[in-house]
Motif scaffolding. Structure first.
Motif, PDB file in Angstrom:
ATOM      1  N   GLN A 247     -13.653  79.443 131.808  1.00 24.33           N
ATOM      2  CA  GLN A 247     -14.679  78.775 132.598  1.00 24.33           C
ATOM      3  C   GLN A 247     -15.890  79.669 132.884  1.00 24.33           C
TER       4      GLN A 247
ATOM      5  N   LYS B 193     -18.157  80.687 129.860  1.00 24.01           N
ATOM      6  CA  LYS B 193     -18.944  79.688 129.138  1.00 24.01           C
ATOM      7  C   LYS B 193     -20.440  79.973 129.175  1.00 24.01           C
ATOM      8  N   SER B 194     -20.888  80.517 130.304  1.00 21.95           N
ATOM      9  CA  SER B 194     -22.325  80.754 130.410  1.00 21.95           C
ATOM     10  C   SER B 194     -22.750  81.983 129.621  1.00 21.95           C
TER      11      SER B 194
ATOM     12  N   TYR C 163     -23.344  78.647 121.256  1.00 19.83           N
ATOM     13  CA  TYR C 163     -22.616  78.065 120.132  1.00 19.83           C
ATOM     14  C   TYR C 163     -23.486  77.066 119.382  1.00 19.83           C
TER      15      TYR C 163
ATOM     16  N   PHE D 292     -29.883  70.851 128.784  1.00 21.46           N
ATOM     17  CA  PHE D 292     -28.976  71.978 128.536  1.00 21.46           C
ATOM     18  C   PHE D 292     -29.319  73.150 129.459  1.00 21.46           C
TER      19      PHE D 292
ATOM     20  N   MET E 121     -28.058  72.604 132.862  1.00 20.44           N
ATOM     21  CA  MET E 121     -26.605  72.794 132.918  1.00 20.44           C
ATOM     22  C   MET E 121     -26.261  74.270 133.060  1.00 20.44           C
ATOM     23  N   HIS E 122     -27.144  75.106 132.541  1.00 21.67           N
ATOM     24  CA  HIS E 122     -26.900  76.551 132.650  1.00 21.67           C
ATOM     25  C   HIS E 122     -27.629  77.141 133.848  1.00 21.67           C
ATOM     26  N   ARG E 123     -28.071  76.271 134.723  1.00 22.81           N
ATOM     27  CA  ARG E 123     -28.728  76.692 135.968  1.00 22.81           C
ATOM     28  C   ARG E 123     -29.966  77.558 135.722  1.00 22.81           C
TER      29      ARG E 123
END
Lengths: 548, 369, 360
Positions: free
Chosen positions: A377, A380-381, A385, A405, A408-410
Motif C-alpha cells: 500500500q 504504491k506512490s 507503471y 492521476f 490520486m497521487h496527492r
C-alpha cells in the motif's frame, strides 16, 4: 508486362479523410502493382491509419480508390472489393473475441470468408499457426494470450483467406524479433507467390528495408515516397558522426549520431531510415530540446537494491508462466527485460506490482519484504507503471486523465499542471491534450501513459513495452528522459521492449525464455559472448535458436 | 456473384455467439430469468384483496351488531379484530399501517334497527393504496348490503364468467407474464450484442469483410432466437402444469405468435444496440423501455378496452397488446385462426418485425462513426 | 484524504455527464417514464365497455342501462343477437355483456323473480369482480330497496383515491432500485472492460475509499433524478399529497439508494462485462422488487414469500415512503423503516464491499 498488370493495378487518387473538425489525411495519391509491399511510415497521428481505413472501406473519404478495375468512393461502394481485402486495424487484440480460443478464431474467420476447409486450407492454416508460434496454444482463449500473441493471431486471421489486397496497420507492434522475421517471411512469400498487394504501417524502421516502396507521412500528408534506399539517400548529406561541438537549431544529436542541416566538421555517417525523422524534425524546425529536469525537492533515501526476488514462479493452470526467477534491480539502474512473446515478461512485472499473486518465491521492494497486499500500500506512490495496453478513462480528455492521476497521487493542481505541460512538450503529445482517449493513435497513447507513470516522481519504474508502436522521434526523446531521470533522480527502471536496438540503452539485460531466465548480463558482455553478432537482434536470435 | 445470404457466414457468427454465451455463462441467465419471473409472479401476484385487516369498534354490543360482525368474520376478504380502543386510537393504527379499515358500530345500532330507523355505520379506509382502497370499500359495502337485505332483491344477476370461470388470478396473470418476459429477456440480451463489438473493436471484423448487413443481422439475431425459442415451451409447461392454466386454443398459434413476438423483442434490442454507442446506455434504455410497457399494456392490470386517451394510443403502439390478445385467446378462449381479429393481430406483429428489422438495416452502417 | 475522495466522486460525475445519451436516458426515466406509469393505468374499473342484447323490448331495461355511466362505464353498445355480443367479448371489444330475455319486463312487472344475464370477460379477474359489484349495487339502487343502514365512508390520506400519483410513486421507487443497481455495477465493470482496473489498483489509495467514492457518485446521480422527478412529475403533474416531511423522504431515499448500491457492488464483483451486469442485476432485482409489495401487498402473498419479503430493503422503503406521503407519519414514528433499510442496507453493502474488495 505493364498491360498484364493493368487489371490488378491499385490506384489511390486524391484521397482525404476528415473527422468532425480535423483533417486526418489529405489528398494522397499513389499506386501499386500486384506483388508490391508498400510501407507506411511516419509520426504517430500523421494519418497512416486513416488512409488504411479509407482503403479498407470502413471510413468515409473523398477522392477515388480503384482496384481490379473497380473504383470506389465510399464505404458502400467498397463492399465489392472487400472479398479481396484483408484488414488488420491498429490496436492490440482489437479484433479478437476474449472467450474464443485460437483455433475457434481461425474457424470463425474462415467461415466468415466462406472458405472451403480442404487439405490445402488445412495445410495453410498449419503453416500460419507454425509461423506465428501459436501451434501449441490452439486451445487457449484469446484473453489469456500475451499481447504479442494477440497481434500474431489477429494477423493470421487476416491472412487466412489469402487476400489480394492486404492492409495491415502496425501488425508487428508488440511482436518479438523472432516472430517479426517469420512474419515478414510470410508476407514476402504471399506477395511473391500470390501477387498480393500489401500495405503495411510500422514503427520498426528496420522493416522498411523489406518493403518495395515506402510512403513517408507527415502532418496528414505524404511528403516523400520511394524505396527505403532512396529515402535514406535523400538524407545522406545531413548525417554525421556524433559531434558535440555544434549545437544550434539546425542540428541535433541522438545516440552516436548528429543530424544537421548545415555542414558539420565531423565525418559523414551511413544514415538509417530513423534518420529521416530527425532530419524531418530539423526541417520542420521542431528541434528536440534538451530535457530539463530539476533535482527533486525532497530527496528520499533510495536503498542500494531497489528490487530483489528469488525463485519467483507463476503458473496458470498447467501453463508455467514464470519459473524460479531470480532478479535484482539496483539503485539508478536501467534493466532491460527481453524475451519472445509469451516468455513471461508481463506476468513477471504484474507479480512485482501485485496485480498477480506470487505462487512461489520471495520479493523485496525498496528494502521491504512483500508478504501481503498491505505491504504494498505505502509503496504504491513510489512506483510508476506503464502497461502493454495502458488504458485511459475513455470519456475524459488526456489532460483530465492526467490531472485525475495526479490528484490520486496527492499532487497539488499547480504542480500537476506544470508537470503535465512539461511531459506533453517533451513527449510530443501537446496537441492531443484535449482529445478523448479513444481518439488517440496507439503511439500517442503510449507516450501519455509514460507521462502518467512519471507524474508522481516515482523511485522505481516498471515499464512494459512503453515504446511499442511509438514513432522514432518520440522514442528517442523517451530514452533521453529515462537517461536523465536515472542520472538526476537516481531512479531505477525495469523495462521490456521489442526494439532490440534499445537494449544498448540498458545497463543490464535479462533474457527470458519459456518463463525462465537464460541470460543476465551487460550488453557489452553479451556482445563479447557472441562476437559474430552484427546487432543486438542477432544476439537475441542466438538465444532463441539454441534448443531447450 | 454471391448469393443473397450465405449459410456458412451466418453459421460462423452463430457458432461464435453461442460459444461466447456459453463461456460467459450467460446461457444460464437466458433460461433462469424468464422462468424465475413467471414462477415468482405467478405465485405471488394477487389482484384480489383478501385478508384486509379490519378493526371493528362495537359500541352497541348487541345481538344485531354481533351478527354483523360475524358476517365479516366469515368473509375471506377480512381479518377481523374486535377492539375497545377509542376511535382516535384505531385511526392511529391505520396511520401506522397496522390496520386497513376501521368500522364503528354506533351504540344505538340495535335500537334503531328495531325501530325501523336508519343507523349510520362509520367506515374509515386506508386509501394510501388507492386501488386497494376502492376494492375494500366495495367488499365492505357488499357484506353490509347482504347483511341488510333479508329479502332477496327482485332482479338477480345470472352471471356467466367467460374464459376464467373460476376467476382465478393465475389464469388471468400467468399468460400475461409470458408476454412480459418474452419481451424483456430477449431484448436485454440482444441490446448489447452489437454495441459490445463497437466498444471492443471486434466490429471491424464486420466492417472490413464482405458480410452483408442482412447476413450480419440474421447472424446476430439467430442465436438468441434459437435459445429463447426453448423458453416458449418451458413457459408453456410452467403455465399449464404448475399453475393449471387451461389451454383451449391452438398450440401452433401459440408457438408461431411467440416466435414472432420474440423476433420483435430481439429487433427492439438490436435497434437499441445499433443506435447506442455505449453499452451502459443500451442496458439502461432497454430496461426502461421494455419493462414498463410490458406491464402496463399487458392487459393484466387493466383491459385495453377500458383505456382512453394517451394510454389507449400507447397501448396500440407497443406490440405487447397484440401478442397478449393472441396469448389469452390460446390459453383461455380458443378462437384461434377463426377470429379475423387474431389473424389481423398476427399480421400486425409480423409488420412490427419487418419494420424494426428494416429500421435496423437502415441505421446499421458498415463504417466507423 | 477528503480531497482524494471527492476527486473520485467528481471524476465519476463528469464521466456520467460526458455521455449525453446516458444523461438523456436517465432523464427520460425520471420524468416521462414515471409520467406514463402514472397516467397509463387504473386498476379500478373505468370505462368498462358494456354491450347488451335487449329482447325484452321494454323500458325497464333502458332504465337500467341508463344507470351505467362514466367514469365506470362507457355508454352501452347494442347488439342484435347474443352471438354478436359474444363475438365482441371474444375479441375483447366488450368486457361485460348484458342479455335481457323476452320475459324480463313481464316478470319484473309481475314482481316475480327476474334474471338478468351477464356475460363477463374475467381475464382480468379482479376487474371482473369489481364490475360485478358495481352492477349489483346499481341494481339495488334501481330497485330502490331501502336498507336500514347507511354507510359513512371516509377514505383516509388520499381522499380522491388518486390512483395516478400512487402508480407514479411506485414506479419511481422501483426505478430508483433498478438504476442505482445497474449504474453502480457498471461503474466498476466498465473499468474491468476498459482495462483501467489495473491502473485503479495501483493508485496509492485505500480500496475502501475508492469503492465508497464510486458508489457515492452514482447515489448522487440517482438522488438528483429523484429530486427532478419529485418536482416535475410527482408534485408537478400529479399533485401527489405530501402529508409527511419532505426531508424524511429524502433521508430515507438516501439510505435506500446506498443500500441498493451494495447490491450493485455485489453484481459488479461477479460480473465480467456489462452484458453480465444486465443479466445479473435483473435476476437479482426482480425478486427484490416483487417481494417488496410494490406490485402486490405483502400480506396477500404466499406465506413463504411473506417471510422472504422481510429481506427486501425495498419493502421498508416503499412502506416508509407511502407512510410519509399519504399517512403523514411523523419522522420519529418512521423508525422501523429507517432501521429496516439501514440494517439490510448495511448487510448488503458489507457483502458487496467484501466481494468487490477481494478483487482489489
Amino acid at each position: 508486362m505493364a498491360d498484364l498488370h493493368l487489371m490488378d493495378a491499385f490506384h489511390v487518387s486524391g484521397v482525404s479523410v476528415r473527422y468532425k473538425d480535423k483533417t486526418a489525411i489529405s489528398d494522397v495519391s499513389f499506386e501499386a502493382t500486384s506483388g508490391e509491399i508498400i510501407g507506411f511510415i511516419g509520426a504517430d497521428g500523421a494519418g497512416k491509419s486513416s488512409l488504411m481505413q479509407a482503403i479498407a472501406g470502413v471510413v468515409r473519404f473523398s477522392g477515388e480508390i480503384s482496384y481490379l478495375g473497380q473504383s470506389y468512393h465510399s464505404p458502400k461502394e467498397a463492399e465489392k472489393i472487400k472479398i479481396h481485402t484483408g484488414f488488420m486495424p491498429q490496436g492490440i487484440g482489437l479484433v479478437l473475441y476474449d472467450t474464443l480460443t485460437v483455433d475457434e478464431h481461425l474457424r470463425f474467420f474462415a467461415d466468415l470468408r466462406d472458405l472451403k476447409k480442404d487439405a490445402e486450407f488445412l495445410a495453410y492454416k498449419k503453416q500460419l499457426l507454425h509461423m506465428s508460434g501459436l501451434s501449441e496454444f490452439v486451445d487457449r482463449q484469446a484473453m489469456n494470450l500475451s499481447g504479442g500473441m494477440m497481434q500474431k493471431l489477429s494477423l493470421i486471421c487476416a491472412l487466412l483467406h489469402r487476400p489480394k489486397l492486404l492492409i495491415l496497420d502496425e501488425p508487428t507492434t508488440g511482436v518479438d524479433p523472432l516472430s517479426r522475421l517469420e512474419l515478414w517471411e510470410i508476407l514476402r512469400n504471399i506477395a511473391k507467390e500470390e501477387g498480393t498487394i500489401i500495405l503495411v504501417s510500422t514503427a520498426y524502421m528496420q522493416e522498411a528495408s523489406k518493403m518495395d516502396r515506402v510512403l513517408l507521412f507527415h502532418n496528414s500528408k505524404v511528403i516523400a515516397s520511394g524505396t527505403s534506399a532512396e529515402l535514406i539517400d535523400s538524407i545522406r548529406p545531413f548525417v554525421y558522426e556524433k559531434s558535440l561541438l555544434y549545437k544550434d537549431e539546425n542540428s541535433l544529436n541522438f545516440d552516436e549520431t548528429s543530424y544537421s542541416l548545415t555542414p558539420l566538421q565531423s565525418a559523414l555517417k551511413e544514415p538509417t531510415l530513423e534518420g529521416l525523422f530527425f532530419v524531418n524534425a530539423l526541417k520542420e524546425n521542431k528541434n528536440i530540446a534538451e530535457f530539463v529536469i530539476n533535482k527533486k525537492e525532497n530527496d528520499e533515501v533510495i536503498p542500494e537494491v531497489v528490487m530483489e526476488c528469488h525463485g519467483v514462479s507463476k503458473q496458470f493452470g498447467s501453463f508455467i508462466a514464470n519459473k524460479e526467477i531470480d532478479m535484482k534491480l539496483k539503485k539508478g539502474e536501467i534493466l532491460g527485460l527481453l524475451g519472445a512473446n509469451g516468455a513471461g515478461k508481463t506476468t513477471f512485472i504484474k507479480m512485482l506490482l501485485g496485480l498477480y499473486s506470487i505462487d512461489e518465491g520471495e520479493l523485496t521492494l525498496l528494502g521491504k519484504p512483500i508478504k501481503s497486499g498491505k505491504d504494498r500500500q505505502e509503496l504504491k506512490s513510489k512506483i510508476g507503471y506503464v502497461s502493454q495496453h495502458f488504458a485511459l478513462y475513455k470519456d475524459m480528455s488526456v489532460k483530465e486523465n492526467l490531472l485525475y492521476f495526479a490528484s490520486m497521487h496527492r499532487i497539488d493542481k499547480k504542480a500537476a499542471l506544470s508537470r503535465i505541460a512539461l511531459y506533453a512538450k517533451e513527449l510530443g503529445f501537446e496537441e492531443y491534450l484535449g482529445s478523448f482517449a479513444n481518439e488517440l493513435p496507439l503511439g500517442v497513447n503510449q507516450r501519455f501513459s509514460i507521462a502518467a507513470a512519471l507524474l508522481h516522481e516515482p523511485l522505481v519504474l516498471f515499464l512494459d513495452e512503453p515504446t511499442s508502436g511509438v514513432d522514432t522521434l518520440a522514442r528517442a526523446q523517451f530514452w533521453q528522459i529515462l537517461g536523465k531521470l536515472k542520472e538526476i533522480w537516481g531512479i531505477s527502471i525495469l523495462i521490456t521492449t521489442h526494439y532490440m536496438s534499445e537494449a544498448q540503452f540498458c545497463d543490464r539485460v535479462v533474457l527470458l525464455k519459456n518463463g525462465q531466465k537464460v541470460a543476465d548480463d551487460t550488453v557489452i558482455n553479451l556482445y563479447k559472448r557472441f562476437p559474430q553478432a552484427q546487432s543486438f537482434e542477432d544476439i537475441f536470435l542466438e538465444f532463441y535458436k539454441e534448443k531447450g | 456473384m454471391k448469393s443473397f445470404v450465405r449459410f456458412s457466414v451466418i453459421k460462423a457468427f452463430v457458432l461464435k455467439e453461442l460459444t461466447e454465451l456459453v463461456r460467459t455463462k450467460l446461457i444460464i441467465m437466458v433460461y433462469m430469468m424468464p422462468s424465475m419471473v413467471t414462477i415468482l409472479f405467478g405465485y405471488g401476484i394477487a389482484m384480489d384483496v383478501t385478508h384486509s385487516r379490519i378493526s371493528i369498534i362495537d359500541n352497541d354490543n348487541s345481538k344485531y351488531s354481533s351478527e354483523l360482525i360475524s358476517k365479516f368474520s366469515h368473509s375471506k376478504y377480512f381479518d377481523v379484530t374486535l377492539t375497545h380502543e377509542s376511535e382516535a386510537e384505531a385511526l392511529e393504527a391505520i396511520k401506522k399501517a397496522q390496520s386497513d379499515i376501521v368500522l364503528i358500530i354506533p351504540s344505538s345500532f340495535e335500537k334503531n334497527l328495531l325501530k325501523g330507523q336508519k343507523s349510520e355505520l362509520g367506515v374509515f379506509i386506508d386509501a394510501a393504496f388507492a386501488n386497494r382502497a376502492s376494492t375494500m370499500q366495495n367488499y365492505v359495502q357488499g357484506v353490509i348490503q347482504s347483511a341488510a337485505t333479508t329479502s332477496a332483491p327482485m332482479i338477480t344477476l345470472n352471471t356467466r364468467t367467460l374464459f376464467n370461470q373460476a376467476m382465478r388470478d393465475e389464469d388471468a396473470i400467468v399468460p400475461g407474464l409470458i408476454g412480459l418476459v418474452l419481451l424483456v429477456a430477449p431484448a436485454i440480451l440482444t441490446a448489447l450484442l452489437i454495441v459490445k463489438e463497437k466498444e471492443k473493436g471486434t466490429i471491424f471484423n464486420f466492417y472490413a469483410s464482405p458480410i452483408g448487413k442482412l447476413e450480419f443481422l440474421i447472424a446476430k439475431l439467430l442465436p438468441v432466437l434459437m435459445l429463447h425459442s426453448l423458453n416458449i415451451f418451458i413457459l408453456f409447461i410452467w403455465a399449464t402444469y404448475l399453475f393449471d392454466v387451461p389451454f383451449r386454443g391452438s398450440f401452433f398459434l401459440y408457438w408461431l405468435s411467440s416466435e414472432i413476438y420474440i423476433l420483435i423483442s430481439l429487433s427492439i434490442g438490436m435497434l437499441i444496440s445499433i443506435i447506442a454507442k455505449r453499452q451502459i446506455v443500451a442496458v439502461v434504455l432497454t430496461v426502461i423501455i421494455t419493462i414498463l410497457p410490458a406491464f402496463l399494456y399487458s392487459g393484466m392490470l387493466m383491459p385495453i378496452s377500458s383505456m382512453q386517451g394517451i394510454s389507449w394510443v400507447e397501448a396500440h403502439i407497443f406490440p405487447v397488446m397484440y401478442y397478449n390478445h393472441i396469448l389469452y385467446d390460446t390459453f383461455l378462449i380458443g378462437q384461434g385462426f377463426d377470429s379475423p381479429k387474431i389473424v389481423l393481430y398476427l399480421c400486425i406483429l409480423i409488420g412490427y418485425v419487418v419494420a424494426l428489422l428494416g429500421l435496423g438495416a437502415l441505421f446499421l452502417k458498415k463504417e466507423m462513426r | 484524504m477528503k480531497s482524494l475522495f471527492f476527486a473520485i466522486v467528481f471524476k465519476e460525475l463528469k464521466s456520467f455527464m460526458r455521455s449525453a445519451a446516458l444523461v438523456a436516458v436517465v432523464l427520460y426515466s425520471f420524468t416521462i417514464d414515471i409520467y406514463v406509469a402514472g397516467e397509463g393505468i387504473d386498476i379500478e374499473p373505468r370505462n368498462v365497455a358494456v354491450g347488451y342484447v335487449d329482447n325484452s323490448g321494454g323500458g325497464i331495461s333502458k332504465k337500467i342501462l341508463s344507470n351505467l355511466h362514466s367514469p365506470e362505464f362507457v355508454a352501452p353498445v347494442q347488439f342484435l343477437s347474443q352471438k354478436e355480443l359474444s363475438n365482441a367479448i371474444y375479441n375483447k371489444e366488450i368486457m361485460v355483456g348484458l342479455v335481457f330475455d323476452n320475459d324480463f319486463e313481464k316478470l319484473y312487472r309481475e314482481k316475480k323473480n327476474t334474471q338478468l344475464n351477464v356475460l363477463l370477460d374475467a381475464t382480468s379477474a379482479s376487474q371482473g369482480f369489481t364490475t360485478l359489484m358495481y352492477l349489483q349495487s346499481i341494481l339495488l339502487s334501481f330497485e330502490d330497496i331501502q336498507i336500514p343502514l347507511e354507510l359513512k365512508i371516509h377514505k383516509l390520506f388520499n381522499q380522491n383515491s388518486d390512483n395516478k400519483s400512487f402508480m407514479a410513486l411506485s414506479e419511481l421507487l422501483s426505478l430508483i432500485t433498478m438504476l442505482v443497481v445497474i449504474l453502480t455495477a457498471i461503474v466498476f465493470v466498465k473499468e474491468k472492460e476498459d482495462g483501467t482496473w489495473d491502473i485503479m489498483l495501483l493508485m496509492p489509495i485505500d480500496a475502501k475509499l475508492t469503492i465508497l467514492a464510486k458508489t457515492l457518485s452514482q447515489v448522487i446521480i440517482v438522488m438528483g433524478g429523484v429530486i427532478l422527478s419529485l418536482g416535475f412529475v410527482i408534485f408537478g403533474m400529479f399533485d401527489t399529497p405530501m402529508n409527511g416531511s419532505f426531508w424524511s423522504f429524502i433521508f430515507l431515499t438516501f439510505l435506500y439508494t446506498f443500500s441498493s448500491a451494495g447490491i450493485g457492488l455485489f453484481v459488479a464483483a461477479i460480473a465480467k462485462d456489462v452484458m453480465q451486469v444486465a443479466q445479473f442485476s435483473i435476476v437479482i432485482m426482480i425478486p427484490l422488487i416483487f417481494l417488496s409489495g410494490a406490485w402486490t401487498p405483502v400480506y396477500t402473498m404466499h406465506p413463504f414469500f411473506q417471510v422472504l419479503s422481510f429481506f427486501s430493503p425495498l419493502r421498508y422503503y416503499i412502506e416508509g415512503s407511502e407512510s410519509i406521503f399519504y399517512r403523514g407519519t411523523p419522522f420519529l414514528d418512521l423508525y422501523p423503516y429507517y432501521f429496516g433499510v439501514m440494517i439490510l442496507g448495511f448487510i448488503l453493502y458489507i457483502i458487496g464491499f467484501k466481494k468487490i474488495g477481494r478483487l482489489f
